[in-house]
Design a protein around this motif. Sequence first.
Motif, PDB file in Angstrom:
ATOM      1  N   ILE A 193       0.855  -1.182   0.000  1.00 11.23           N
ATOM      2  CA  ILE A 193       0.000   0.000   0.000  1.00 11.23           C
ATOM      3  C   ILE A 193       0.898   1.241   0.000  1.00 11.23           C
ATOM      4  O   ILE A 193       2.123   1.142   0.123  1.00 11.23           O
ATOM      5  CB  ILE A 193      -0.970   0.009   1.203  1.00 11.23           C
ATOM      6  N   THR A 194       0.321   2.409  -0.141  1.00  9.38           N
ATOM      7  CA  THR A 194       1.111   3.632  -0.273  1.00  9.38           C
ATOM      8  C   THR A 194       1.739   4.031   1.060  1.00  9.38           C
ATOM      9  O   THR A 194       1.293   3.621   2.140  1.00  9.38           O
ATOM     10  CB  THR A 194       0.246   4.792  -0.772  1.00  9.38           C
ATOM     11  N   HIS A 195       2.769   4.867   0.957  1.00  7.02           N
ATOM     12  CA  HIS A 195       3.428   5.413   2.150  1.00  7.02           C
ATOM     13  C   HIS A 195       2.420   6.168   3.005  1.00  7.02           C
ATOM     14  O   HIS A 195       2.418   6.051   4.243  1.00  7.02           O
ATOM     15  CB  HIS A 195       4.574   6.333   1.718  1.00  7.02           C
ATOM     16  N   GLU A 196       1.552   6.934   2.375  1.00 11.02           N
ATOM     17  CA  GLU A 196       0.573   7.739   3.111  1.00 11.02           C
ATOM     18  C   GLU A 196      -0.397   6.840   3.881  1.00 11.02           C
ATOM     19  O   GLU A 196      -0.760   7.136   5.027  1.00 11.02           O
ATOM     20  CB  GLU A 196      -0.205   8.649   2.154  1.00 11.02           C
ATOM     21  N   GLU A 197      -0.847   5.748   3.254  1.00 10.29           N
ATOM     22  CA  GLU A 197      -1.754   4.821   3.934  1.00 10.29           C
ATOM     23  C   GLU A 197      -1.057   4.156   5.118  1.00 10.29           C
ATOM     24  O   GLU A 197      -1.653   4.003   6.196  1.00 10.29           O
ATOM     25  CB  GLU A 197      -2.241   3.755   2.950  1.00 10.29           C
ATOM     26  N   SER A 198       0.200   3.779   4.927  1.00 13.34           N
ATOM     27  CA  SER A 198       0.954   3.149   6.011  1.00 13.34           C
ATOM     28  C   SER A 198       1.170   4.129   7.156  1.00 13.34           C
ATOM     29  O   SER A 198       1.060   3.758   8.340  1.00 13.34           O
ATOM     30  CB  SER A 198       2.307   2.643   5.496  1.00 13.34           C
ATOM     31  N   LEU A 199       1.483   5.374   6.835  1.00 17.48           N
ATOM     32  CA  LEU A 199       1.712   6.386   7.860  1.00 17.48           C
ATOM     33  C   LEU A 199       0.450   6.640   8.675  1.00 17.48           C
ATOM     34  O   LEU A 199       0.506   6.800   9.899  1.00 17.48           O
ATOM     35  CB  LEU A 199       2.203   7.680   7.214  1.00 17.48           C
ATOM     36  N   THR A 200      -0.694   6.675   8.005  1.00 16.08           N
ATOM     37  CA  THR A 200      -1.963   6.885   8.713  1.00 16.08           C
ATOM     38  C   THR A 200      -2.172   5.809   9.769  1.00 16.08           C
ATOM     39  O   THR A 200      -2.540   6.104  10.917  1.00 16.08           O
ATOM     40  CB  THR A 200      -3.133   6.890   7.716  1.00 16.08           C
ATOM     41  N   TYR A 201      -1.920   4.547   9.400  1.00 11.31           N
ATOM     42  CA  TYR A 201      -2.059   3.477  10.388  1.00 11.31           C
ATOM     43  C   TYR A 201      -0.980   3.572  11.458  1.00 11.31           C
ATOM     44  O   TYR A 201      -1.261   3.406  12.660  1.00 11.31           O
ATOM     45  CB  TYR A 201      -1.990   2.100   9.724  1.00 11.31           C
ATOM     46  N   PHE A 202       0.267   3.832  11.062  1.00 10.48           N
ATOM     47  CA  PHE A 202       1.385   3.882  12.004  1.00 10.48           C
ATOM     48  C   PHE A 202       1.102   4.869  13.134  1.00 10.48           C
ATOM     49  O   PHE A 202       1.430   4.614  14.301  1.00 10.48           O
ATOM     50  CB  PHE A 202       2.661   4.285  11.257  1.00 10.48           C
ATOM     51  N   ARG A 203       0.474   5.969  12.812  1.00  8.70           N
ATOM     52  CA  ARG A 203       0.190   6.999  13.812  1.00  8.70           C
ATOM     53  C   ARG A 203      -0.872   6.570  14.819  1.00  8.70           C
ATOM     54  O   ARG A 203      -1.023   7.212  15.864  1.00  8.70           O
ATOM     55  CB  ARG A 203      -0.228   8.292  13.121  1.00  8.70           C
ATOM     56  N   THR A 204      -1.628   5.507  14.520  1.00  8.75           N
ATOM     57  CA  THR A 204      -2.624   5.007  15.479  1.00  8.75           C
ATOM     58  C   THR A 204      -2.000   4.075  16.507  1.00  8.75           C
ATOM     59  O   THR A 204      -2.641   3.756  17.516  1.00  8.75           O
ATOM     60  CB  THR A 204      -3.759   4.244  14.755  1.00  8.75           C
ATOM     61  N   ARG A 205      -0.776   3.619  16.272  1.00  9.29           N
ATOM     62  CA  ARG A 205      -0.137   2.683  17.186  1.00  9.29           C
ATOM     63  C   ARG A 205       0.324   3.395  18.458  1.00  9.29           C
ATOM     64  O   ARG A 205       0.684   4.582  18.424  1.00  9.29           O
ATOM     65  CB  ARG A 205       1.079   2.027  16.507  1.00  9.29           C
ATOM     66  N   PRO A 206       0.344   2.684  19.601  1.00  6.21           N
ATOM     67  CA  PRO A 206       0.890   3.296  20.818  1.00  6.21           C
ATOM     68  C   PRO A 206       2.331   3.760  20.589  1.00  6.21           C
ATOM     69  O   PRO A 206       3.054   3.189  19.765  1.00  6.21           O
ATOM     70  CB  PRO A 206       0.844   2.153  21.834  1.00  6.21           C
ATOM     71  N   ARG A 207       2.746   4.774  21.303  1.00  9.01           N
ATOM     72  CA  ARG A 207       4.087   5.330  21.137  1.00  9.01           C
ATOM     73  C   ARG A 207       5.160   4.247  21.265  1.00  9.01           C
ATOM     74  O   ARG A 207       6.114   4.197  20.485  1.00  9.01           O
ATOM     75  CB  ARG A 207       4.317   6.427  22.184  1.00  9.01           C
ATOM     76  N   GLU A 208       4.988   3.378  22.259  1.00 10.50           N
ATOM     77  CA  GLU A 208       5.989   2.327  22.488  1.00 10.50           C
ATOM     78  C   GLU A 208       6.098   1.384  21.290  1.00 10.50           C
ATOM     79  O   GLU A 208       7.183   0.894  20.969  1.00 10.50           O
ATOM     80  CB  GLU A 208       5.652   1.544  23.754  1.00 10.50           C
ATOM     81  N   SER A 209       4.961   1.122  20.636  1.00  7.14           N
ATOM     82  CA  SER A 209       4.977   0.248  19.465  1.00  7.14           C
ATOM     83  C   SER A 209       5.648   0.930  18.281  1.00  7.14           C
ATOM     84  O   SER A 209       6.333   0.275  17.477  1.00  7.14           O
ATOM     85  CB  SER A 209       3.557  -0.165  19.088  1.00  7.14           C
TER      86      SER A 209
END
Length: 223
Positions: free
Chosen positions: A121-137
């Motif tokens: 998937i695109t970088h933008e789609e991956s970044l959107t999900y990445f930002r939902t992860r807890p900080r530690e993750s």
Amino acid sequence: MNKERLIFAPTTKQYTRASLTRASLSPDPLLQFHKWYSEAVAFPEPIPESCTFATAQLPSGRVSARVVLFKELDSRGFIVYSNWATSKKNRDVRSNPHAAMTFFWKGLERQVRVEGRTEFITHEESLTYFRTRPRESRIGAWASPQSQAVGDGSREALLALVSEQTAKFDGVEDIPLPEGWGGLRIVPDEIEFWQGGEFRIHDRFSYTRENEGAQWEIRRLAP
């Protein structure tokens, strides 16, 4: 354990919870999956999003499988997130885009098998999900050279990598997406729904299509 052959007696469990009929199926397997997944969440299954993700490397044909957490279903397929820079599954899908997923919901006596081609998937789609992860993750994603040997092999060496990245991002709220980390979509060409049946007469229905955009064909399969 000695070298004698071990034979495990078959379980006496009978699958009697439900049945599956052609009339009850949605014409769209993604909608059917959404229905079953929602029922697994409500049941509740302990970790309904867990699934076995299988890949194979070419030219050797060596198969590798691992349990991952399914994260998204969109109009095109099934998405998982991982490290695609150093992991074994990255080497597999780079040489062979075909992959498979299997969900098993024990309490509901159900299984779903997915086979298809992978695409990033695109970088933008991956970044959107990445930002939902807890900080530690998010820090953990930076700290882990997934599937690579770690220092002297101790857990302390692994935690040292985490500590290093924690210090690096001290005071940084928007931790960036690591290079090579992101989402992979399986665009299915076959999805099978399995409902356990008494005396191993299970209900199996397979959706297949020639290519993306083609109409799905539904067939009952022998158990």
